[in-house]
Design a protein around this motif. Structure first.
Motif, mmCIF file in Angstrom:
data_model
loop_
_atom_site.group_PDB
_atom_site.id
_atom_site.type_symbol
_atom_site.label_atom_id
_atom_site.label_comp_id
_atom_site.label_asym_id
_atom_site.label_seq_id
_atom_site.Cartn_x
_atom_site.Cartn_y
_atom_site.Cartn_z
ATOM 1 N N UNK A 225 43.476 -32.140 -4.266
ATOM 2 C CA UNK A 225 44.834 -30.954 -5.730
ATOM 3 C C UNK A 225 45.313 -30.190 -4.432
ATOM 4 N N UNK A 226 44.848 -29.623 -3.377
ATOM 5 C CA UNK A 226 46.051 -29.364 -2.438
ATOM 6 C C UNK A 226 45.280 -28.460 -0.736
ATOM 7 N N UNK B 247 45.540 -30.525 -17.685
ATOM 8 C CA UNK B 247 44.989 -31.234 -17.008
ATOM 9 C C UNK B 247 44.864 -30.640 -15.494
ATOM 10 N N UNK B 248 45.292 -29.443 -15.197
ATOM 11 C CA UNK B 248 44.846 -28.836 -13.876
ATOM 12 C C UNK B 248 43.494 -28.259 -14.029
ATOM 13 N N UNK B 249 43.834 -27.346 -14.932
ATOM 14 C CA UNK B 249 42.725 -26.627 -15.638
ATOM 15 C C UNK B 249 41.436 -27.774 -15.235
ATOM 16 N N UNK B 250 41.116 -29.046 -16.077
ATOM 17 C CA UNK B 250 40.717 -30.230 -15.729
ATOM 18 C C UNK B 250 40.035 -30.319 -14.159
ATOM 19 N N UNK B 251 40.779 -30.441 -13.313
ATOM 20 C CA UNK B 251 41.019 -30.404 -11.880
ATOM 21 C C UNK B 251 40.044 -29.394 -11.309
ATOM 22 N N UNK B 252 40.594 -28.634 -11.266
ATOM 23 C CA UNK B 252 39.897 -27.258 -11.198
ATOM 24 C C UNK B 252 38.473 -27.339 -11.392
ATOM 25 N N UNK B 253 38.120 -27.109 -12.866
ATOM 26 C CA UNK B 253 36.601 -27.641 -12.999
ATOM 27 C C UNK B 253 35.942 -28.538 -12.780
ATOM 28 N N UNK B 254 36.221 -29.750 -12.680
ATOM 29 C CA UNK B 254 35.206 -30.796 -11.799
ATOM 30 C C UNK B 254 35.178 -30.359 -10.436
ATOM 31 N N UNK B 255 35.786 -29.145 -9.234
ATOM 32 C CA UNK B 255 35.447 -28.863 -8.250
ATOM 33 C C UNK B 255 34.776 -27.594 -8.290
ATOM 34 N N UNK B 256 35.115 -26.565 -10.165
ATOM 35 C CA UNK B 256 33.796 -25.010 -9.872
ATOM 36 C C UNK B 256 32.585 -26.134 -10.185
ATOM 37 N N UNK B 257 32.359 -27.316 -11.032
ATOM 38 C CA UNK B 257 30.920 -27.317 -11.629
ATOM 39 C C UNK B 257 30.222 -27.936 -10.386
ATOM 40 N N UNK B 258 31.108 -29.388 -9.705
ATOM 41 C CA UNK B 258 30.424 -29.262 -7.513
ATOM 42 C C UNK B 258 29.992 -28.279 -6.736
ATOM 43 N N UNK B 259 31.099 -27.502 -7.058
ATOM 44 C CA UNK B 259 30.348 -26.119 -5.872
ATOM 45 C C UNK B 259 29.028 -25.550 -6.458
ATOM 46 N N UNK B 260 28.873 -25.792 -7.821
ATOM 47 C CA UNK B 260 27.834 -25.187 -8.541
ATOM 48 C C UNK B 260 26.937 -25.640 -9.059
ATOM 49 N N UNK B 261 26.854 -26.841 -8.685
ATOM 50 C CA UNK B 261 25.771 -28.089 -8.709
ATOM 51 C C UNK B 261 24.944 -28.230 -7.292
ATOM 52 N N UNK C 206 37.600 -22.252 -17.223
ATOM 53 C CA UNK C 206 38.468 -23.032 -17.554
ATOM 54 C C UNK C 206 39.502 -23.216 -18.154
ATOM 55 N N UNK C 207 38.388 -24.285 -18.512
ATOM 56 C CA UNK C 207 40.285 -24.890 -19.883
ATOM 57 C C UNK C 207 40.360 -23.295 -21.311
ATOM 58 N N UNK C 208 39.846 -23.045 -21.468
ATOM 59 C CA UNK C 208 40.450 -21.950 -22.185
ATOM 60 C C UNK C 208 40.853 -20.486 -21.891
ATOM 61 N N UNK C 209 40.917 -19.977 -20.157
ATOM 62 C CA UNK C 209 41.909 -19.483 -19.562
ATOM 63 C C UNK C 209 42.856 -20.191 -19.477
ATOM 64 N N UNK D 230 46.564 -20.728 -11.102
ATOM 65 C CA UNK D 230 47.849 -21.560 -10.001
ATOM 66 C C UNK D 230 48.130 -22.833 -10.631
ATOM 67 N N UNK D 231 47.552 -23.317 -10.703
ATOM 68 C CA UNK D 231 48.084 -24.773 -11.700
ATOM 69 C C UNK D 231 48.987 -24.895 -12.927
ATOM 70 N N UNK D 232 47.921 -23.871 -13.878
ATOM 71 C CA UNK D 232 48.740 -22.804 -15.078
ATOM 72 C C UNK D 232 50.836 -21.882 -14.849
ATOM 73 N N UNK D 233 50.876 -22.220 -13.208
ATOM 74 C CA UNK D 233 52.425 -22.049 -12.555
ATOM 75 C C UNK D 233 52.020 -20.557 -13.767
ATOM 76 N N UNK D 234 51.959 -19.110 -13.661
ATOM 77 C CA UNK D 234 51.428 -18.534 -14.041
ATOM 78 C C UNK D 234 51.290 -17.285 -12.562
ATOM 79 N N UNK D 235 51.617 -17.327 -11.245
ATOM 80 C CA UNK D 235 51.739 -16.594 -9.975
ATOM 81 C C UNK D 235 51.345 -14.808 -10.911
#
Ligand code: FPP
Ligand code: MG
Length: 321
Positions: free
Chosen positions: A124-125, A62-76, A50-53, A180-185
């Motif tokens: 997030x939304x 900031x946005x990628x970090x929030x997405x990453x938290x959700x991804x790590x929780x779903x992964x766990x 997420x961060x490198x993308x 989406x968080x990067x604002x590049x739809x």
């Protein structure tokens, strides 16, 4: 890992802190003695992705970090369930929750952690929460298809469908939400494809490690997949090869008939797959999937960061744990 994912340390620390905050909300009575189930990020592959993308999209962290938290929780959550499905005793070098507290506790803790992932996504939304619900549904479908395929000879297409659901889907979700968080739809489709390929390649590499790595290195049991009748790419490639398919098929039959604890057929099959180059061939296929992402990454706005992302994706396939 850090060289390819240069400069992600601060973000990874913040993601870990967020996960500790979420973990602190789980009543210790629910998991008894020992560390909370969210403790330790493992390889943090989804977070780094997420961060490198996001860097390659020019989106900030900031946005990628929030997405990453959700991804790590779903992964766990998915690992808590997966360890129950696979009856695994070891994960990230420690006894699994199902090993410590029993299958029921593992399943129910997995359910709890899915709910925590969705709660974070909702913050997030509503759209992010909804899309995570869909992604989790697809992961479960992949796991169910894999379960239905146990001890059955499946072909490459069915295998690719299973891994793109059970593992590709969370990487795809991570990529789409990061975009989406990067604002590049306009780049959503590109990111979705990069995520899906990265996830599938990651799973193929993971399956190869089941044959090649030592538990003291990988932190989980080895030879689990073939012992439990799971189809993985080295086996599928060997079954496609007329020179060895008969021998492989006979070993698979012996495996299915072997009493629990008899590792002999699994060890012989693993040796054959390694010595005849099928594990290496599977790793090559994973590499080819990563190579497919490169022209897509070349279309992202920040070229230098795109190069870091490519290097990171290569480490997903070349890792040894
Ligand atoms: C690891 O597979 C497991 C996954 C990639 C996900 C499996 C998905 C589920 C069990 C569905 C439940 C999902 C949620 C979000 C609740 P593996 O067994 O090939 O890898 P391993 O060697 O690390 O165990
Ligand atoms: Mg497993």
């Amino acid at each position: 890992m850090e060289s390819a994912a240069a400069g992600t340390t601060g973000s990874i620390t913040r993601i870990e802190e967020e996960l500790s905050r979420v973990a602190a909300g789980i009543n210790p009575r629910l998991y008894g003695e020992g560390r909370p189930p969210l403790d330790g990020l493992g390889k943090a592959s989804r977070s780094r992705f997420a961060l490198l993308l996001s860097d390659a999209l020019g989106g900030g962290r900031a946005g990628a970090e929030r997405v990453a938290v959700c991804a790590e929780l779903a992964h766990t959550a998915s690992l808590l369930h997966d360890d129950c499905v696979d009856l695994s005793a070891l994960r990230r070098g420690r006894p699994t929750l199902n090993e410590r507290l029993g299958l029921n506790a593992g399943i129910l803790m997995g359910d709890l952690v899915v709910s925590l992932a969705l709660e974070e996504a909702w913050k997030i939304s509503p759209h992010t929460a909804r899309s995570l619900v869909e992604a989790v549904g697809k992961m479960v479908q992949g796991a169910l298809l894999e379960e239905r395929a146990r001890h059955r000879r499946i072909g490459r297409d069915e295998f690719l469908e299973i891994i793109s659901l059970k593992t590709g889907e969370l990487f795809r979700w991570t990529a789409v939400e990061t975009c989406g968080r990067a604002g590049t739809p306009a780049l959503l489709e590109t990111c979705a494809r990069v995520g899906s390929l990265a996830g599938s390649a990651f799973q193929v590499a993971d399956d190869v490690l089941d044959f090649e790595s030592d538990p003291s290195f990988s932190g989980k049991d080895s030879l689990k997949d073939i012992s439990e009748g799971k189809a993985t790419l080295p086996v599928i490639l060997a079954l496609e090869d007329g020179a060895v398919s008969g021998e492989v098929s006979a070993l698979l039959d012996a495996l299915a008939a072997a009493p629990p604890g008899d590792l002999e057929p699994a060890l012989r099959l693993a040796a054959l797959l390694r010595e005849r180059g099928f594990t290496a061939a599977a790793r090559e296929k994973a590499l080819a999937m990563i190579a497919e992402t490169f022209p897509l990454i070349d279309t992202l706005p920040v070229r230098d960061a795109g190069a870091d992302l490519k290097n990171f994706l290569l480490t997903l396939v070349h890792r040894n744990a």
